[in-house]
Design an enzyme around this catalytic site. Structure first.
Site, PDB file in Angstrom:
ATOM      1  N   HIS A 184      -7.641   9.295  -1.923  1.00 27.17           N
ATOM      2  CA  HIS A 184      -7.202   9.486  -0.722  1.00 27.17           C
ATOM      3  C   HIS A 184      -8.147   9.989   0.247  1.00 27.17           C
ATOM      4  O   HIS A 184      -7.918   9.392   1.477  1.00 27.17           O
ATOM      5  CB  HIS A 184      -5.732  10.028  -0.627  1.00 27.17           C
ATOM      6  N   TYR A 233       3.255   9.678   0.079  1.00 29.80           N
ATOM      7  CA  TYR A 233       4.195   9.226   1.181  1.00 29.80           C
ATOM      8  C   TYR A 233       5.659   9.490   0.743  1.00 29.80           C
ATOM      9  O   TYR A 233       6.639   8.546   0.587  1.00 29.80           O
ATOM     10  CB  TYR A 233       3.967   7.529   1.177  1.00 29.80           C
ATOM     11  N   ASP A 285       0.973  -1.172   0.075  1.00 24.28           N
ATOM     12  CA  ASP A 285      -0.208  -0.074   0.122  1.00 24.28           C
ATOM     13  C   ASP A 285       0.881   1.443   0.077  1.00 24.28           C
ATOM     14  O   ASP A 285       1.886   1.361   0.734  1.00 24.28           O
ATOM     15  CB  ASP A 285      -0.850  -0.018   1.225  1.00 24.28           C
ATOM     16  N   LYS A 323      -2.493   6.056  -4.295  1.00 20.65           N
ATOM     17  CA  LYS A 323      -3.842   6.877  -3.924  1.00 20.65           C
ATOM     18  C   LYS A 323      -3.773   8.105  -4.846  1.00 20.65           C
ATOM     19  O   LYS A 323      -2.684   8.804  -4.882  1.00 20.65           O
ATOM     20  CB  LYS A 323      -4.026   7.132  -2.520  1.00 20.65           C
TER      21      LYS A 323
HETATM   22  P1  NDP Z   1       0.574   1.057  11.983  1.00 19.68           P
HETATM   23  O1  NDP Z   1      -0.596   1.011  12.595  1.00 19.68           O
HETATM   24  O2  NDP Z   1       0.979   0.196  10.795  1.00 19.68           O
HETATM   25  O3  NDP Z   1       1.934   1.095  12.852  1.00 19.68           O
HETATM   26  C1  NDP Z   1       3.137   1.365  12.560  1.00 19.68           C
HETATM   27  C2  NDP Z   1       3.954   1.535  13.717  1.00 19.68           C
HETATM   28  O4  NDP Z   1       3.908  -0.002  14.513  1.00 19.68           O
HETATM   29  C3  NDP Z   1       5.734   1.654  13.462  1.00 19.68           C
HETATM   30  O5  NDP Z   1       6.066   2.834  14.327  1.00 19.68           O
HETATM   31  C4  NDP Z   1       6.115   0.652  13.379  1.00 19.68           C
HETATM   32  O6  NDP Z   1       7.424   0.493  13.998  1.00 19.68           O
HETATM   33  C5  NDP Z   1       5.343  -0.206  14.686  1.00 19.68           C
HETATM   34  N1  NDP Z   1       5.101  -1.671  14.249  1.00 19.68           N
HETATM   35  C6  NDP Z   1       4.949  -2.534  13.331  1.00 19.68           C
HETATM   36  N2  NDP Z   1       5.016  -3.589  13.403  1.00 19.68           N
HETATM   37  C7  NDP Z   1       5.090  -3.994  14.712  1.00 19.68           C
HETATM   38  C8  NDP Z   1       5.019  -4.980  15.643  1.00 19.68           C
HETATM   39  N3  NDP Z   1       4.799  -6.215  15.042  1.00 19.68           N
HETATM   40  N4  NDP Z   1       5.322  -5.055  16.940  1.00 19.68           N
HETATM   41  C9  NDP Z   1       5.558  -3.562  17.456  1.00 19.68           C
HETATM   42  N5  NDP Z   1       5.539  -2.399  16.774  1.00 19.68           N
HETATM   43  C10 NDP Z   1       5.141  -2.756  15.449  1.00 19.68           C
HETATM   44  O7  NDP Z   1       0.666   2.646  11.418  1.00 19.68           O
HETATM   45  P2  NDP Z   1       0.538   3.394   9.851  1.00 19.68           P
HETATM   46  O8  NDP Z   1      -0.129   4.713  10.606  1.00 19.68           O
HETATM   47  O9  NDP Z   1       1.894   3.381   9.309  1.00 19.68           O
HETATM   48  O10 NDP Z   1      -0.447   2.508   9.033  1.00 19.68           O
HETATM   49  C11 NDP Z   1      -0.086   1.781   7.978  1.00 19.68           C
HETATM   50  C12 NDP Z   1      -0.081   2.029   6.707  1.00 19.68           C
HETATM   51  O11 NDP Z   1      -1.449   2.700   6.461  1.00 19.68           O
HETATM   52  C13 NDP Z   1       0.665   3.385   6.355  1.00 19.68           C
HETATM   53  O12 NDP Z   1       1.994   2.992   6.408  1.00 19.68           O
HETATM   54  C14 NDP Z   1      -0.028   3.453   5.059  1.00 19.68           C
HETATM   55  O13 NDP Z   1       0.391   2.659   4.027  1.00 19.68           O
HETATM   56  C15 NDP Z   1      -1.375   3.465   5.542  1.00 19.68           C
HETATM   57  N6  NDP Z   1      -2.138   4.739   5.891  1.00 19.68           N
HETATM   58  C16 NDP Z   1      -3.156   5.256   5.146  1.00 19.68           C
HETATM   59  C17 NDP Z   1      -3.820   6.314   5.605  1.00 19.68           C
HETATM   60  C18 NDP Z   1      -4.733   6.867   4.720  1.00 19.68           C
HETATM   61  O14 NDP Z   1      -5.216   8.109   4.734  1.00 19.68           O
HETATM   62  N7  NDP Z   1      -5.450   6.066   3.742  1.00 19.68           N
HETATM   63  C19 NDP Z   1      -3.171   7.090   6.709  1.00 19.68           C
HETATM   64  C20 NDP Z   1      -2.406   6.615   7.590  1.00 19.68           C
HETATM   65  C21 NDP Z   1      -1.569   5.377   7.066  1.00 19.68           C
HETATM   66  P3  NDP Z   1       8.537   0.323  13.007  1.00 19.68           P
HETATM   67  O15 NDP Z   1       8.504   0.866  11.436  1.00 19.68           O
HETATM   68  O16 NDP Z   1       9.883   0.928  13.469  1.00 19.68           O
HETATM   69  O17 NDP Z   1       8.842  -1.271  12.753  1.00 19.68           O
END
Ligand code: NDP
Length: 284
Positions: free
Chosen positions: A126, A63, A58, A93
Site C-alpha cells: 500500500h 479500509y 479494489d 493491499k
Molecule cells: P474518487 O475519486 O473515486 O471519488 C469518490 C467521491 O466522488 C465520493 O465522494 C463519491 O460520492 C463521489 N462520486 C462518485 N461517483 C460520482 C459521480 N459519477 N458523480 C459525482 N460524484 C461522484 O475517490 P477515492 O479517494 O475514494 O478513490 C477511489 C478508490 O481508490 C478508493 O475508494 C480506494 O479503493 C482507492 N484508494 C487508494 C489509495 C491508495 O493509497 N492506494 C488512496 C485513496 C483511495 P458518493 O460515494 O456519495 O457517491
C-alpha cells in the site's frame, strides 16, 4: 402462472455481463479497466456494482470494514448463483505494520479471511515507507505469490526510484503501481516511466477523491466536453484515463453514480479533448 415463475426466477438470477474491457498485465493476467473503489462501502454498493457489470473491486485491510462487507456481499452473490469467484478480480493491499518478510503472509491471510476468499487476483504494497527496506517487503510479496495466495503482485504510491530498486532485484516484476491520478494530477511522467517497463498505472481518486471530487467535477472544461458527448464530467474524467490505458477505481455508494462510472464505452474523447484535459494538470 408457469411463465411468471420462470420470469421471476430469471430476473432474480439476472446480472449484467462484464462491461469493462480487460487490460493485459505483464504476467499474462487481465484486469478489468474499471473497478469499484471501496475506501468506504456498503453491501448494497457491492451488489449494485456486480449487478451493473463490475467485476473488479479494489480494497485494503485498512479500509475500516470494507473487506468484511465485500466478503459478505460476494458470498451471497455467489450462493445466489449471480457470479462465480473466477469471474471476479479482487485487489487488496499490505499495510505498513506487516512489511517484514515474515509478516507478509500474515497480512494477506487476514485480508483473505475478511474477504472469505482463497486467493486474491492482485496484492499491492500500500505504501513504500515503513522503516522496513522495501526489498525485504517485496521478498515477502514474492513468497505469497509463490504460495498461490495471490495471482499478481504490485505496489502503490511508489516513485520511480523505489520501482527501479525492485526491478533491479526482483524475481517477479510488479504488475501495477496504484497512485493518485486524475485530470488535475495526471502523472504523465510516472505513467511514461511505467509504460516503458510494461507496468500498468492504476488511478486512485480518479474523480478527485472524497473531498476533491466536487471541485474537479465542476471544472468548466470537463463539464463542456461532457456536454458535447452527452455525458457527465465524471465520465469524461474516467474516459480520459481509459484512453491512456490507465485503470480506474472510482468509489461510490450511490447506485446512479455506480452505473454512470462504468458507462464509459459508448463515446470516445477526441484528440482535441485529450489535449484540453491534459492542460488541466496542476502537478508536474
Ligand atoms: P474518487 O475519486 O473515486 O471519488 C469518490 C467521491 O466522488 C465520493 O465522494 C463519491 O460520492 C463521489 N462520486 C462518485 N461517483 C460520482 C459521480 N459519477 N458523480 C459525482 N460524484 C461522484 O475517490 P477515492 O479517494 O475514494 O478513490 C477511489 C478508490 O481508490 C478508493 O475508494 C480506494 O479503493 C482507492 N484508494 C487508494 C489509495 C491508495 O493509497 N492506494 C488512496 C485513496 C483511495 P458518493 O460515494 O456519495 O457517491
Amino acid at each position: 402462472m408457469f411463465e411468471i415463475i420462470i420470469l421471476t426466477a430469471m430476473s432474480i438470477l439476472c446480472v449484467n455481463t462484464e462491461i469493462a474491457p480487460r487490460l493485459l498485465l505483464n504476467d499474462g493476467f487481465k484486469i478489468p479497466i474499471v473497478g469499484l473503489g471501496t475506501g468506504t462501502t456498503t453491501d448494497e454498493a457491492v451488489r449494485d456494482a456486480i449487478e451493473a457489470g463490475y467485476r473488479h473491486i479494489d480494497t485494503s485491510l485498512n479500509y475500516k470494514d470494507s473487506e468484511k462487507t465485500i466478503g459478505k456481499a460476494l458470498k451471497d452473490l455467489i450462493s445466489e448463483g449471480k457470479i462465480k469467484r473466477e469471474e471476479l478480480f479482487i485487489v487488496s493491499k499490505l499495510e505498513t505494520s506487516d512489511h517484514e518478510r515474515s509478516r507478509v503472509p500474515i497480512g494477506i491471510k487476514q485480508s483473505l479471511d475478511n474477504l472469505g476468499l482463497k486467493y486474491l487476483d492482485q496484492y499491492l504494497i500500500h505504501h513504500p515507507q515503513s522503516g522496513v527496506d522495501v526489498l525485504e517487503t517485496w521478498r515477502g510479496m514474492e513468497d505469497v505469490h509463490k504460495q498461490g495466495l495471490t495471482k499478481s503482485i504490485g505496489v502503490s504510491n511508489f516513485d520511480e526510484e523505489q520501482i527501479d530498486r525492485i526491478l533491479a532485484n526482483a524475481t517477479v516484476k510488479p504488475v501495477t503501481n496504484q497512485v493518485q491520478c486524475n485530470p488535475y494530477h495526471n502523472q504523465k511522467k510516472l505513467h511514461d516511466y511505467l509504460s516503458k517497463h510494461n507496468i500498468t498505472l492504476t488511478a486512485w481518486s480518479p474523480l478527485g477523491g472524497t473531498f476533491g471530487s466536487e471541485n474537479l467535477l465542476k471544472d468548466s472544461k470537463l463539464v463542456s466536453i461532457g456536454h458535447k458527448h452527452n455525458v457527465t464530467a465524471a465520465q469524461v474524467a474516467l474516459r480520459y484515463q481509459i484512453q491512456r490505458n490507465i485503470i480506474v477505481i472510482p468509489k461510490s455508494l450511490n447506485k446512479k453514480y455506480i452505473l454512470e462510472n462504468i458507462d464509459l464505452f459508448n463515446f470516445k474523447l477526441t484528440d482535441e479533448d485529450i489535449t484540453e484535459i491534459d492542460s488541466l494538470n496542476k502537478i508536474q
